[in-house]
Design an enzyme around this catalytic site. Sequence first.
Site, mmCIF file in Angstrom:
data_model
loop_
_atom_site.group_PDB
_atom_site.id
_atom_site.type_symbol
_atom_site.label_atom_id
_atom_site.label_comp_id
_atom_site.label_asym_id
_atom_site.label_seq_id
_atom_site.Cartn_x
_atom_site.Cartn_y
_atom_site.Cartn_z
ATOM 1 N N HIS A 36 0.842 -1.209 0.000
ATOM 2 C CA HIS A 36 0.000 0.000 0.000
ATOM 3 C C HIS A 36 0.877 1.259 0.000
ATOM 4 O O HIS A 36 0.587 2.233 -0.688
ATOM 5 C CB HIS A 36 -0.893 0.037 1.244
ATOM 6 C CG HIS A 36 -1.852 -1.108 1.372
ATOM 7 N ND1 HIS A 36 -1.735 -2.058 2.346
ATOM 8 C CD2 HIS A 36 -2.955 -1.439 0.657
ATOM 9 C CE1 HIS A 36 -2.725 -2.933 2.240
ATOM 10 N NE2 HIS A 36 -3.487 -2.585 1.218
ATOM 11 N N GLN A 60 -18.225 -6.516 -1.349
ATOM 12 C CA GLN A 60 -17.344 -7.299 -2.231
ATOM 13 C C GLN A 60 -16.941 -8.634 -1.605
ATOM 14 O O GLN A 60 -16.153 -9.371 -2.174
ATOM 15 C CB GLN A 60 -16.111 -6.497 -2.648
ATOM 16 C CG GLN A 60 -15.087 -6.242 -1.565
ATOM 17 C CD GLN A 60 -13.969 -5.334 -2.044
ATOM 18 O OE1 GLN A 60 -14.175 -4.172 -2.393
ATOM 19 N NE2 GLN A 60 -12.751 -5.870 -2.089
ATOM 20 N N GLN A 154 -0.757 -3.917 -9.171
ATOM 21 C CA GLN A 154 -0.782 -5.058 -10.110
ATOM 22 C C GLN A 154 -1.051 -6.365 -9.361
ATOM 23 O O GLN A 154 -1.461 -7.356 -9.950
ATOM 24 C CB GLN A 154 0.558 -5.150 -10.848
ATOM 25 C CG GLN A 154 0.610 -6.250 -11.909
ATOM 26 C CD GLN A 154 2.027 -6.710 -12.209
ATOM 27 O OE1 GLN A 154 2.927 -5.870 -12.290
ATOM 28 N NE2 GLN A 154 2.236 -7.995 -12.365
ATOM 29 N N LYS A 155 -0.823 -6.357 -8.048
ATOM 30 C CA LYS A 155 -1.107 -7.535 -7.216
ATOM 31 C C LYS A 155 -2.508 -8.076 -7.500
ATOM 32 O O LYS A 155 -2.723 -9.270 -7.565
ATOM 33 C CB LYS A 155 -0.959 -7.137 -5.749
ATOM 34 C CG LYS A 155 -1.523 -8.084 -4.742
ATOM 35 C CD LYS A 155 -0.579 -9.218 -4.505
ATOM 36 C CE LYS A 155 -0.971 -10.144 -3.383
ATOM 37 N NZ LYS A 155 -2.348 -10.233 -3.025
ATOM 38 N N ASP A 156 -3.476 -7.142 -7.658
ATOM 39 C CA ASP A 156 -4.845 -7.534 -7.991
ATOM 40 C C ASP A 156 -5.065 -7.241 -9.473
ATOM 41 O O ASP A 156 -5.779 -6.300 -9.848
ATOM 42 C CB ASP A 156 -5.825 -6.751 -7.117
ATOM 43 C CG ASP A 156 -5.618 -7.069 -5.645
ATOM 44 O OD1 ASP A 156 -6.184 -8.055 -5.171
ATOM 45 O OD2 ASP A 156 -4.834 -6.354 -4.984
HETATM 46 P P1 AMP Z 1 -6.378 -3.926 -0.509
HETATM 47 O O1 AMP Z 1 -6.246 -3.145 0.753
HETATM 48 O O2 AMP Z 1 -5.916 -5.341 -0.394
HETATM 49 O O3 AMP Z 1 -7.728 -3.778 -1.142
HETATM 50 O O4 AMP Z 1 -5.358 -3.256 -1.524
HETATM 51 C C1 AMP Z 1 -5.420 -1.889 -1.848
HETATM 52 C C2 AMP Z 1 -4.538 -1.628 -3.015
HETATM 53 O O5 AMP Z 1 -3.199 -1.983 -2.696
HETATM 54 C C3 AMP Z 1 -4.929 -2.458 -4.259
HETATM 55 O O6 AMP Z 1 -4.832 -1.643 -5.410
HETATM 56 C C4 AMP Z 1 -3.920 -3.562 -4.242
HETATM 57 O O7 AMP Z 1 -3.657 -4.096 -5.526
HETATM 58 C C5 AMP Z 1 -2.694 -2.832 -3.697
HETATM 59 N N1 AMP Z 1 -1.763 -3.817 -3.143
HETATM 60 C C6 AMP Z 1 -2.037 -4.798 -2.252
HETATM 61 N N2 AMP Z 1 -0.934 -5.558 -2.042
HETATM 62 C C7 AMP Z 1 0.050 -5.038 -2.817
HETATM 63 C C8 AMP Z 1 1.410 -5.395 -3.049
HETATM 64 N N3 AMP Z 1 1.995 -6.421 -2.452
HETATM 65 N N4 AMP Z 1 2.111 -4.625 -3.923
HETATM 66 C C9 AMP Z 1 1.545 -3.568 -4.560
HETATM 67 N N5 AMP Z 1 0.260 -3.199 -4.389
HETATM 68 C C10 AMP Z 1 -0.477 -3.926 -3.527
#
Ligand code: AMP
Length: 286
Positions: A36, A60, A154-156
């Site tokens: 993040h 979701q 890009q993780k998601d």
């Molecule tokens: P989340 O809190 O899991 O919904 O993630 C929020 C944002 O952070 C999303 O756009 C994810 O793709 C990104 N994100 C989560 N993990 C990573 C990671 N390891 N590297 C880069 N971006 C990430």
Amino acid sequence: MLLNNIEEVKKNIKEWKKEGFKIGLVPTMGALHAGHLSLIKKAKASCDKVVVSVFVNPIQFGPSEDFDKYPRTLDADERLCNREGVDIVFAPSPKEMYGDAGRLSNDTLTYVCPPFFYVNKLCGKTRVGHFDGVCTVVLKLFNIVQPDYAFFGQKDAQQVVIVKKMAADLNVPVEIIQCPIVREESGLALSSRNKYLTDEGKKDALVLSKILNNIKTCYQKGITDVSALKETAYSFLTDKHELEYLEILDKNTLEEKLHADNNSIVLIACRVEGVRLIDNTYLGGI
Ligand code: AMP
């Protein structure tokens, strides 16, 4: 500044727009980690004002998913955002976002439904309704924050493709910026869900990045047949791993291919200790 209220956020946005500031939005579900943080740093570097949303979005999550136990660490998240100079941490309650509409209850809520072609594969296949929930909350955040740039990881990978498609199809005036995956030194992609894993589980979870790296190496050696590349994964899997999918698709359109090329992305989802983990890599580099 921590805000829970949509109208207060809008008030600030209105002032910033008057000043002509470029606004960046980083949508998250909190439990912030270095992945993040990389998005936040990129937003800070390219925008005048940065909003980080922290919202575990009930719509979701499927009924048997981890909405209730998802890690919530708002105090630590706020401290981290303050340290990075984030202007607003927007942490609304579900009621603030959806009123009395319940989880995945499209009886009483207007939903954004991304196209079946993009949804009926990868994570969308088992997480039915997930991307409706994602697109609905992301469009609401876009409307509240009116960002010039929105930062996604890009993780998601399927999520970024779908959000880009939604923004294009619905003419949302935002530029989606995709940021690379941040990993532990071991290769494990950072995820808020890694908190559910034991130390042993974290070692078993390395199978995801190992499979991806091995496929990349095989591709670089000249193997392009998708079935042959996918076959190479099986020697890595043990009874500790429950493979959900392993796909090699076009990175922009998520179309299936018989032969991989430099536009291909390899995506994997696998359960370890019951925790659903995802990872991916581009065969042609970033
Ligand atoms: P989340 O809190 O899991 O919904 O993630 C929020 C944002 O952070 C999303 O756009 C994810 O793709 C990104 N994100 C989560 N993990 C990573 C990671 N390891 N590297 C880069 N971006 C990430």
